[in-house]
Design a protein around this motif. Structure first.
Motif, PDB file in Angstrom:
ATOM      1  N   GLU A   1       0.843  -1.188   0.000  1.00 38.52           N
ATOM      2  CA  GLU A   1       0.000   0.000   0.000  1.00 38.52           C
ATOM      3  C   GLU A   1       0.880   1.240   0.000  1.00 38.52           C
ATOM      4  OE1 GLU A   1      -3.649  -0.543   2.455  1.00 38.52           O
ATOM      5  OE2 GLU A   1      -2.384  -2.003   3.446  1.00 38.52           O
ATOM      6  N   SER A   2       0.254   2.419  -0.106  1.00 40.30           N
ATOM      7  CA  SER A   2       1.075   3.625  -0.090  1.00 40.30           C
ATOM      8  C   SER A   2       1.769   3.730   1.266  1.00 40.30           C
ATOM      9  CB  SER A   2       0.231   4.863  -0.374  1.00 40.30           C
ATOM     10  OG  SER A   2      -0.923   4.870   0.403  1.00 40.30           O
ATOM     11  N   GLY A   3       3.033   4.115   1.239  1.00 41.64           N
ATOM     12  CA  GLY A   3       3.809   4.176   2.470  1.00 41.64           C
ATOM     13  C   GLY A   3       4.513   2.867   2.785  1.00 41.64           C
TER      14      GLY A   3
ATOM     15  N   THR B   1       3.617  -1.731  -7.985  1.00 41.69           N
ATOM     16  CA  THR B   1       2.194  -1.416  -8.100  1.00 41.69           C
ATOM     17  C   THR B   1       1.493  -1.743  -6.791  1.00 41.69           C
ATOM     18  OG1 THR B   1       0.156  -1.866  -9.299  1.00 41.69           O
ATOM     19  CG2 THR B   1       1.698  -3.680  -9.092  1.00 41.69           C
ATOM     20  N   HIS B   2       0.292  -1.192  -6.631  1.00 43.21           N
ATOM     21  CA  HIS B   2      -0.503  -1.581  -5.464  1.00 43.21           C
ATOM     22  C   HIS B   2      -1.576  -2.590  -5.893  1.00 43.21           C
ATOM     23  CE1 HIS B   2      -3.014   1.567  -7.255  1.00 43.21           C
ATOM     24  NE2 HIS B   2      -4.011   0.886  -6.751  1.00 43.21           N
ATOM     25  N   ASP B   3      -1.585  -2.908  -7.201  1.00 47.55           N
ATOM     26  CA  ASP B   3      -2.649  -3.756  -7.728  1.00 47.55           C
ATOM     27  C   ASP B   3      -2.112  -5.156  -8.002  1.00 47.55           C
ATOM     28  OD1 ASP B   3      -4.704  -4.939  -9.058  1.00 47.55           O
ATOM     29  OD2 ASP B   3      -5.206  -3.168 -10.252  1.00 47.55           O
TER      30      ASP B   3
ATOM     31  N   ALA C   1      -8.688   7.084  -4.915  1.00 44.82           N
ATOM     32  CA  ALA C   1      -7.368   7.549  -4.489  1.00 44.82           C
ATOM     33  C   ALA C   1      -6.861   6.749  -3.296  1.00 44.82           C
ATOM     34  CB  ALA C   1      -7.438   9.034  -4.156  1.00 44.82           C
ATOM     35  N   LEU C   2      -7.590   5.712  -2.898  1.00 44.30           N
ATOM     36  CA  LEU C   2      -7.231   4.998  -1.665  1.00 44.30           C
ATOM     37  C   LEU C   2      -6.619   3.633  -1.970  1.00 44.30           C
ATOM     38  CD1 LEU C   2     -10.487   5.782   0.325  1.00 44.30           C
ATOM     39  CD2 LEU C   2      -8.293   6.955   0.499  1.00 44.30           C
ATOM     40  N   ASP C   3      -5.836   3.136  -1.023  1.00 41.17           N
ATOM     41  CA  ASP C   3      -5.290   1.793  -1.154  1.00 41.17           C
ATOM     42  C   ASP C   3      -6.416   0.768  -1.067  1.00 41.17           C
ATOM     43  OD1 ASP C   3      -2.523   2.209  -1.407  1.00 41.17           O
ATOM     44  OD2 ASP C   3      -2.494   2.908   0.653  1.00 41.17           O
TER      45      ASP C   3
ATOM     46  N   ALA D   1      -9.838   1.272   0.849  1.00 42.23           N
ATOM     47  CA  ALA D   1     -11.023   1.463   0.018  1.00 42.23           C
ATOM     48  C   ALA D   1     -12.091   0.455   0.410  1.00 42.23           C
ATOM     49  CB  ALA D   1     -10.666   1.299  -1.454  1.00 42.23           C
ATOM     50  N   ASP D   2     -11.655  -0.762   0.675  1.00 34.98           N
ATOM     51  CA  ASP D   2     -12.574  -1.801   1.097  1.00 34.98           C
ATOM     52  C   ASP D   2     -13.309  -1.392   2.372  1.00 34.98           C
ATOM     53  OD1 ASP D   2     -13.148  -4.206  -0.138  1.00 34.98           O
ATOM     54  OD2 ASP D   2     -12.394  -5.322   1.595  1.00 34.98           O
ATOM     55  N   GLY D   3     -12.571  -0.849   3.309  1.00 37.58           N
ATOM     56  CA  GLY D   3     -13.163  -0.391   4.568  1.00 37.58           C
ATOM     57  C   GLY D   3     -14.206   0.688   4.331  1.00 37.58           C
ATOM     58  N   ILE D   4     -13.890   1.625   3.416  1.00 37.51           N
ATOM     59  CA  ILE D   4     -14.815   2.723   3.114  1.00 37.51           C
ATOM     60  C   ILE D   4     -16.101   2.168   2.490  1.00 37.51           C
ATOM     61  CG2 ILE D   4     -15.159   4.768   1.670  1.00 37.51           C
ATOM     62  CD1 ILE D   4     -13.301   5.484   3.804  1.00 37.51           C
ATOM     63  N   LEU D   5     -15.952   1.228   1.571  1.00 37.19           N
ATOM     64  CA  LEU D   5     -17.136   0.650   0.927  1.00 37.19           C
ATOM     65  C   LEU D   5     -18.020  -0.063   1.945  1.00 37.19           C
ATOM     66  CD1 LEU D   5     -15.679  -0.812  -2.385  1.00 37.19           C
ATOM     67  CD2 LEU D   5     -16.935   1.315  -2.037  1.00 37.19           C
ATOM     68  N   LYS D   6     -17.371  -0.838   2.838  1.00 32.38           N
ATOM     69  CA  LYS D   6     -18.140  -1.548   3.863  1.00 32.38           C
ATOM     70  C   LYS D   6     -18.883  -0.550   4.741  1.00 32.38           C
ATOM     71  CE  LYS D   6     -15.515  -5.823   4.112  1.00 32.38           C
ATOM     72  NZ  LYS D   6     -14.176  -6.279   4.467  1.00 32.38           N
TER      73      LYS D   6
END
Lengths: 556, 324
Positions: free
Chosen positions: A59-61, A229-231, A460-462, A466-471
């Motif tokens: 992830e970023s960082g 990559t983060h993907d 713009a999120l890792d 992003a998963d946490g935000i969607l949940k």
């Protein structure tokens, strides 16, 4: 003998890059504290054989770019390599000083940046920049270098390989620029290329082409690569091995197939299983909350049509996902619904009443019941206001709450977004990316809206964040019974949260219906392209997808 | 609208800027004219002196056309200006154009040589400051530049006179130039006022160059250049400077304009026969036509150089030069 010549001789005997116990530090200057040293990469070791591709993921960082730049002896900003050894072609490049590093950069190791659009100098023609490193390091004459560049343009399937070099960066699309940058890296015949998220900024249908071009170029030239990559789905297509990094330390390192099919560490397992949200699709209700009918909108006083006859509906408490590439008009649709861009034809009804086309003509209730959350959470908040002021503002504005009453409600909202107590007096700069987006969600919820428009809120999120935000959004939707209009280019997100889906292409809705209807074949050509372009976490997916395509991607 | 103009955004933009400049110049001419009308004092009175009879004053006013309505006098004046006739000086009764032209050339001569020295010097110092940013070289350049702008130009002028003219006697303290003077003599005569001007404009241009390039140095393409292995100075010269040209041109033009219109003090100090001296003399004498003429020329120089700066900045932008 020159360095270049020696490296050519060594081409066949194995080890190219050997990073031992790398330690990278930076001095952080924060306004309230003394400057302090932070460790960005701690004790990472890796080895890379000639012609092999290692994926660096995290992830970023996580320090993946920092590790990736170490074979060039380069630290971004105030970042310094403070420990360890970086052996390239058998010698420690950190020992040689600046001149030695300059001989490595652009010659033995080349770099492909995330945003080629920013990484090319706008003042010079492409060819000038592509051959620059090759000429600087004496790889050949200008004529030879330009000839090789043209051959590389052809190999990377760029249009007009003979003349594209005469163009300026702004005259070429993003996907093409990314391939020109790959050609630039290959032009000085390096032993190693560092790819730093080369497809992250591209549309999904463009990404697949660029990815395939990069993969072929790596195979045909025999160059080794570090692919950052983060993907995980992307890196699985191009790399032989994968190293997972977290907080500057190595988590797991193995063959690509082992990492994605049988990960050993919990963190890797989380990365692999991301986006496994179970969301039960709801049936449309008889009375839609928002209905957009035959809306046509244009910029420049009708000159540029960006929406053509668009009709969609959002039902109370449900989610409509609007999906499409950049330029498809999905954000413009949001601007029309919010009244920022009055349509030139069509109308919008919301909660049973017609919505005024222009924002100034709308009632306070219209404004309150229709909230927005944006992609860039950090620019959507005033950096000089605390979380209390940011979330409290709609409470004051819409409900006239003051003092203790307001603070109590702010605390409640912060509880709902799982940010408890300790955050109320923080400034946006003191929050992480995911926390910022949560505060924006709380601000939208504070108005007690019936509909929230979410414009690329997770892009713009890792992945894990992003998963946490969607949940969170799905949970809040249940509690508050709020409808969501979710704009995204990411199909995995769509699958995770949508009740109905509208696929947009060049300003028109090309496919619209319930999630099951839209995602069930037979597909129209564009939806097929879109669905088949989304990378899947599976070795060999890329080749399979490229062969199975019915339509060329549009914006490459 | 003309198709060719529409099809070339570059030409369209340039035509717009030039047209705007001309409109602006006319507006300025109105302002200058109006401004000189509301100045206190009566020209006829001051020519004839306090002892003149009211009849004599009235006669002179009529002869000079001072009794006509203001707009008639404005168009009369403007018509003259457009045909190269700036009018007649009230005090000396001489054609303004013939007296003014040699002085204008003198001012331009001084400004030209000051620019030839100061512009490249400022840009090179700016590049050096960026190359060695935050180090002793940068600090020395910045400190020197700051000191030279903080000192008023008359102070610098007198310092130069004291050391180079009086003590060392290398250069004359009074810059006399005349028609037919040998070129090298002429150059020697303007060394001191020229140096004073260089000191005045150098710092501004140098600091702006430094700031503009440092701004560009944050860009991603600078990192690309570093990762190609280019040397620090090549990166600044090849990759940063071309993208900082627009702001640099702007500040350079602003300072060139200052070299022409802001030389009054320096010309007075060195008794240099230029426009500034001429203006000061005639303001004192309330010679309105001369003040108008000089004001208009200064305005034209200022607006002209700004148009050049705008056009140069447009041409320097590859997006406008090579549209999609």
């Amino acid at each position: 003998m020159t360095v270049k010549a020696t490296s050519k001789l060594r081409r066949d005997n194995g080890l190219l890059l050997d990073i031992r116990n790398l330690k990278v530090q930076a001095v952080v200057y924060s306004p309230s504290e003394k400057p302090r040293e932070v460790t960005i990469v701690d004790g990472v070791s890796l080895q890379l054989k000639r012609g092999k591709v290692l994926g660096l993921i995290g992830e970023s960082g996580a320090g993946k770019s920092t590790v990736g730049l170490s074979p060039m002896g380069y630290g971004r900003g105030g970042v310094r390599i403070t420990g360890g050894e970086v052996f390239l072609n058998g010698r420690d490049i950190l020992k040689g000083g600046v001149r030695e590093l300059r001989r490595v950069r652009g010659s033995e190791v080349c770099y492909v940046a995330q945003s080629a659009a920013a990484a090319f100098n706008p003042a010079h023609r492409l060819m000038e920049q592509v051959v620059e490193a090759a000429l600087l390091h004496g790889v050949g004459t200008r004529a030879e270098a330009e000839k090789r560049a043209q051959a590389l343009f052809t190999k990377l399937r760029l249009p007009d390989p003979k003349s594209i070099g005469c163009r300026y960066p702004h005259q070429v699309s993003g996907g093409q620029l990314q391939r020109v940058m790959t050609a630039m890296a290959l032009c000085s015949e390096p032993d190693l290329i560092v790819f730093d998220e080369p497809t992250t900024a591209l549309d999904v249908t463009t990404q697949i082409d660029v990815l395939a071009a990069i993969k072929d170029a790596i195979r045909d030239t025999g160059v080794a690569a570090l692919y950052i990559t983060h993907d995980l789905a992307v890196v699985a297509q191009v790399s032989d091995e994968i190293m997972v990094l977290r907080d500057g330390k190595m988590v797991e390192h193995g063959e690509t197939r082992q990492i994605i099919e049988a990960p050993r560490m919990d963190y890797t397992k989380a990365l692999v299983s991301v986006r496994s949200i179970e969301h039960e699709e709801k049936e449309p209700t008889p009375k839609p909350l928002l209905s957009v009918r035959n809306v046509t909108a244009a910029y420049g006083g009708g000159a540029v049509k960006v929406l053509q006859d668009v009709s969609v509906e959002v039902h109370p408490g449900q989610t409509l996902a609007v999906v499409g590439e950049s330029g498809s008009g999905k954000s413009t649709l949001a601007r029309v619904i919010t009244g920022l861009l009055p349509p030139i034809a069509g109308n919008i009804t919301f909660a049973g009443r017609p919505l005024a086309p222009k924002l100034p003509h709308r009632s306070k209730d219209d404004l309150r019941e229709l909230q927005m959350i944006y992609q860039m959470a950090d620019v959507a908040m005033n950096p000089r206001q605390t979380v209390r002021t940011i979330v409290g503002r709609p409470l004051e504005f819409y409900f006239g709450m003051r003092g203790r009453e307001r603070d109590a409600r702010v605390a409640e909202l912060l509880d709902e977004i799982e940010m408890g107590k300790g955050f109320i007096d923080r400034y946006p700069a003191e929050l992480s990316g995911g926390q910022k987006q949560r505060v924006c969600i709380a601000r939208a919820l504070a108005a007690r809206p019936k509909l929230i428009i979410c414009d690329e809120v997770t892009s713009a999120l890792d992945p894990l964040v992003a998963d946490g935000i969607l949940k969170l959004l799905l949970r809040l939707q249940k509690i508050e019974d709020v409808a969501l209009l979710f704009i995204t280019h990411d199909l995995a997100t769509v699958k995770a949260i949508a009740d109905s889906i509208a696929v947009m292409y060049r300003g028109e809705v090309v496919r619209y219906g319930s999630k099951t209807q839209v995602l069930t074949p037979p597909f129209d050509a564009y939806t097929d392209l879109l669905l088949s372009s989304a990378p899947e976490m599976e070795v060999g997916w890329l080749e399979h997808a490229i062969h199975g395509r019915r339509m060329e991607s549009a914006g490459n | 609208m003309n198709r060719v103009l529409v099809n070339s955004p570059l030409l369209k933009l340039i035509a717009e800027r030039v047209a705007l400049g001309i409109v602006l110049l006319f507006a300025v001419s109105v302002l200058i004219f109006a401004g000189t009308q509301i100045l206190p004092g009566d020209v006829a009175q001051s020519i004839l002196g306090q002892t003149a009879t009211p009849e004599a004053v009235a006669n002179l006013r009529r002869d000079l056309g001072l009794n006509d309505p203001a707009f008639v006098r404005y168009f009369h004046w403007l018509g003259g200006v457009l045909t190269g006739d700036l009018g007649t000086a009230l005090t000396s009764r001489q054609e303004i154009t013939t007296t003014l032209m040699p002085r204008l050339w003198n001012t331009l001569f001084l400004a030209f040589w000051a620019a030839v020295v100061s512009v490249p010097l400022a840009i090179i110092l700016g590049l050096l400051a960026v190359r060695y940013r935050n180090g002793p070289v940068d600090k020395a350049i910045s400190g020197f530049a700051l000191a030279s702008t903080s000192l008023p130009e008359f102070f610098i002028g007198y310092l130069l006179v004291l050391f180079l003219a009086v003590r060392l006697q290398w250069f004359p303290s009074i810059s006399t130039v005349y028609d037919g003077m040998p070129f090298l003599e002429k150059l020697k005569a303007i060394v001191l006022p020229g140096t004073a001007l260089v000191f005045v404009v150098l710092a501004h241009m140098m600091r702006m160059t430094r700031a503009a390039i440092l701004n560009v140095m944050q860009s991603a393409y600078i990192e690309t250049a570093e990762l190609k292995g280019l040397s620090a100075f090549d990166i600044i010269r090849k990759h940063a400077l071309p993208n900082a040209v627009a702001p640099i041109i702007n500040v350079v033009m602003l300072n060139l304009a200052y070299l022409v219109v802001g030389v009054v003090v320096v010309e007075v100090i060195f008794v240099y026969p230029g426009m500034g001296q001429y203006l000061v003399d005639h303001v004192v004498k309330r010679d309105v036509p001369v003040v108008q003429a000089v004001g208009l020329i200064f305005a034209a120089v200022y607006i002209g150089l700004n148009i050049v700066a705008d056009v140069a900045a447009i041409v320097a932008n590859p997006r406008l030069r090579h549209p999609k």
